[in-house]
Design a protein around this motif. Structure first.
Motif, PDB file in Angstrom:
ATOM      1  N   LEU A 118      10.873 -12.625  -7.718  1.00  0.00           N
ATOM      2  CA  LEU A 118       9.950 -12.608  -9.029  1.00  0.00           C
ATOM      3  C   LEU A 118      10.968 -12.807 -10.084  1.00  0.00           C
ATOM      4  CD1 LEU A 118       8.079  -9.243  -8.082  1.00  0.00           C
ATOM      5  CD2 LEU A 118       7.213 -11.600  -8.148  1.00  0.00           C
ATOM      6  N   ALA A 119      10.176 -13.212 -11.164  1.00  0.00           N
ATOM      7  CA  ALA A 119      11.036 -13.492 -12.642  1.00  0.00           C
ATOM      8  C   ALA A 119      11.449 -12.198 -13.102  1.00  0.00           C
ATOM      9  CB  ALA A 119       9.809 -14.059 -13.548  1.00  0.00           C
ATOM     10  N   ARG A 120      12.445 -12.184 -13.719  1.00  0.00           N
ATOM     11  CA  ARG A 120      13.159 -10.947 -14.364  1.00  0.00           C
ATOM     12  C   ARG A 120      12.164 -10.444 -15.564  1.00  0.00           C
ATOM     13  NH1 ARG A 120      18.805 -10.729 -13.648  1.00  0.00           N
ATOM     14  NH2 ARG A 120      19.808 -12.638 -12.454  1.00  0.00           N
ATOM     15  N   ARG A 121      11.783 -11.446 -16.278  1.00  0.00           N
ATOM     16  CA  ARG A 121      10.825 -10.882 -17.282  1.00  0.00           C
ATOM     17  C   ARG A 121       9.068 -11.568 -17.173  1.00  0.00           C
ATOM     18  NH1 ARG A 121      13.632 -12.079 -22.818  1.00  0.00           N
ATOM     19  NH2 ARG A 121      11.766 -10.959 -23.519  1.00  0.00           N
ATOM     20  N   SER A 122       8.300 -10.905 -17.561  1.00  0.00           N
ATOM     21  CA  SER A 122       6.984 -11.489 -17.518  1.00  0.00           C
ATOM     22  C   SER A 122       6.628 -11.933 -19.036  1.00  0.00           C
ATOM     23  CB  SER A 122       5.951 -10.440 -17.102  1.00  0.00           C
ATOM     24  OG  SER A 122       4.696 -11.005 -17.127  1.00  0.00           O
ATOM     25  N   VAL A 123       5.970 -13.029 -19.180  1.00  0.00           N
ATOM     26  CA  VAL A 123       5.762 -13.420 -20.629  1.00  0.00           C
ATOM     27  C   VAL A 123       4.227 -13.515 -20.777  1.00  0.00           C
ATOM     28  CG1 VAL A 123       6.075 -15.864 -20.200  1.00  0.00           C
ATOM     29  CG2 VAL A 123       6.687 -14.924 -22.272  1.00  0.00           C
ATOM     30  N   GLY A 124       3.523 -13.669 -19.708  1.00  0.00           N
ATOM     31  CA  GLY A 124       2.186 -13.719 -19.974  1.00  0.00           C
ATOM     32  C   GLY A 124       1.880 -15.405 -19.967  1.00  0.00           C
ATOM     33  N   ARG A 125       1.135 -15.619 -21.115  1.00  0.00           N
ATOM     34  CA  ARG A 125       0.632 -17.017 -21.251  1.00  0.00           C
ATOM     35  C   ARG A 125       1.954 -18.107 -21.618  1.00  0.00           C
ATOM     36  NH1 ARG A 125      -4.790 -17.523 -24.384  1.00  0.00           N
ATOM     37  NH2 ARG A 125      -4.432 -19.954 -23.723  1.00  0.00           N
ATOM     38  N   GLY A 126       2.752 -17.609 -22.381  1.00  0.00           N
ATOM     39  CA  GLY A 126       3.900 -18.407 -22.927  1.00  0.00           C
ATOM     40  C   GLY A 126       4.251 -17.935 -24.260  1.00  0.00           C
ATOM     41  N   PHE A 127       5.328 -18.579 -24.982  1.00  0.00           N
ATOM     42  CA  PHE A 127       5.554 -18.340 -26.031  1.00  0.00           C
ATOM     43  C   PHE A 127       6.374 -19.625 -26.651  1.00  0.00           C
ATOM     44  CE2 PHE A 127       9.052 -17.849 -23.187  1.00  0.00           C
ATOM     45  CZ  PHE A 127      10.381 -17.998 -23.945  1.00  0.00           C
ATOM     46  N   SER A 128       6.822 -19.583 -27.979  1.00  0.00           N
ATOM     47  CA  SER A 128       7.488 -20.684 -28.627  1.00  0.00           C
ATOM     48  C   SER A 128       9.132 -20.566 -28.620  1.00  0.00           C
ATOM     49  CB  SER A 128       6.879 -20.710 -29.932  1.00  0.00           C
ATOM     50  OG  SER A 128       5.773 -21.564 -29.751  1.00  0.00           O
ATOM     51  N   ALA A 129       9.882 -21.429 -28.553  1.00  0.00           N
ATOM     52  CA  ALA A 129      11.478 -21.439 -28.500  1.00  0.00           C
ATOM     53  C   ALA A 129      11.768 -22.715 -28.722  1.00  0.00           C
ATOM     54  CB  ALA A 129      12.096 -20.708 -27.356  1.00  0.00           C
ATOM     55  N   ARG A 130      12.998 -22.683 -29.510  1.00  0.00           N
ATOM     56  CA  ARG A 130      13.900 -23.983 -29.813  1.00  0.00           C
ATOM     57  C   ARG A 130      14.370 -24.508 -28.455  1.00  0.00           C
ATOM     58  NH1 ARG A 130      13.643 -27.452 -33.509  1.00  0.00           N
ATOM     59  NH2 ARG A 130      13.767 -25.756 -35.014  1.00  0.00           N
ATOM     60  N   THR A 131      13.689 -25.569 -27.933  1.00  0.00           N
ATOM     61  CA  THR A 131      14.140 -26.195 -26.837  1.00  0.00           C
ATOM     62  C   THR A 131      15.126 -27.358 -26.596  1.00  0.00           C
ATOM     63  OG1 THR A 131      12.105 -25.079 -25.833  1.00  0.00           O
ATOM     64  CG2 THR A 131      13.078 -26.744 -24.363  1.00  0.00           C
ATOM     65  N   PHE A 132      15.018 -28.295 -27.639  1.00  0.00           N
ATOM     66  CA  PHE A 132      15.494 -29.542 -27.652  1.00  0.00           C
ATOM     67  C   PHE A 132      16.798 -29.182 -28.680  1.00  0.00           C
ATOM     68  CE2 PHE A 132      11.198 -30.338 -26.387  1.00  0.00           C
ATOM     69  CZ  PHE A 132      11.583 -31.090 -25.249  1.00  0.00           C
TER      70      PHE A 132
END
Length: 268
Positions: A244-258
């Motif tokens: 299982l994932a360490r953390r649950s985030v539900g539908r998602g979120f925003s983050a600096r990715t590039f």
């Protein structure tokens, strides 16, 4: 005695995730990539020792990891059945990843890449974690600017656009990432941040997969939208959930990715 040489030994040369059972005075040894692990049930204790292939010469005797700094010793709950679980889990921090070749995405285009991530090995008895150890030790790096950023690990294995049978190893989880350019500008992909703490792990035969990370780029001044599949990826639809994932985030979120500006302790 300093080690389990005189006791019965289970030698699992092909790694077997899941539940294992140890009788009294029995010893289990497993190998996962460069990592070696011994679990010894003796004198009312569970003793664990681990090392990596490059540490054996002069650092630890793999047949006798004696001394208080080598054996990790637990006294189990009375009546313990001897069962324990070996589970894979992804690293504790996000990863900075480079593709094998930088490429550009036009507006509204998308591309899929595959990131090979060294897993950590977790040993559990019931709901108690006795040991959690990475198969490979990763270097620290910084993602973001000097004012705003986050500590990451640097991953020296490069992301691939295409996969072959030789890309799979039993200590590496294959993490698919779907990149989408939702901005009016072109997107150059040369470094990304992979949020591994939200990914689960699946087993397809001897191969490990994570669920898919979908990243929608919204422009240089905006964070990207992230979504996590929550199921086995399309490349292995029948794979079995084993971590299982360490953390649950539900539908998602925003983050600096590039990457725009990256300060790192590494020279690369």
């Amino acid at each position: 005695p300093g080690g389990p040489q005189g006791d019965r030994v289970k030698d699992d040369t092909a790694f077997d995730w899941g539940t294992h059972s140890l009788e009294d005075a029995e010893d289990l040894e497993v190998a996962l990539g460069p990592l070696r692990l011994r679990i010894w049930r003796t004198s009312g204790e569970i003793r664990l020792a681990y090392w990596r292939e490059n540490e054996v010469a002069g650092l630890v005797d793999p047949r006798d990891p004696s001394g208080p700094d080598r054996w990790i010793r637990w006294v189990p709950t009375p009546g313990w059945s001897g069962q324990l679980q070996l589970t894979p889990i992804l690293p504790t921090r996000p990863l900075v990843v480079r593709p094998d070749h930088a490429f550009r995405l036009m507006q509204d285009s998308e591309a899929r890449i595959y990131v090979r991530v060294p897993v950590e090995l977790q040993v559990e008895v019931g709901d108690r974690t006795l040991l959690q150890v990475p198969t490979r030790v990763l270097s620290d790096t910084w993602w973001g600017s000097t004012e705003v950023g986050k500590l990451h690990y640097f991953l020296d294995t490069q992301a691939r656009r295409q996969l072959g049978d030789g890309d799979f190893e039993e200590h590496l989880a294959m993490c698919p990432v779907q990149l989408r350019n939702g901005s009016p500008e072109e997107l150059t992909v040369h470094r990304i941040s992979l949020q591994t703490e939200f990914l689960s792990l699946y087993r397809d035969g001897t191969r490990l997969w994570s669920d898919t990370t979908t990243v929608r780029y919204r422009g240089a001044d905006e964070d990207s939208d992230l979504r996590f599949g929550g199921t086995a990826p399309q490349e292995a639809p029948d794979a079995e959930l084993i971590g299982l994932a360490r953390r649950s985030v539900g539908r998602g979120f925003s983050a600096r990715t590039f990457a725009r500006q990256l300060r790192s302790s590494l020279k690369w």
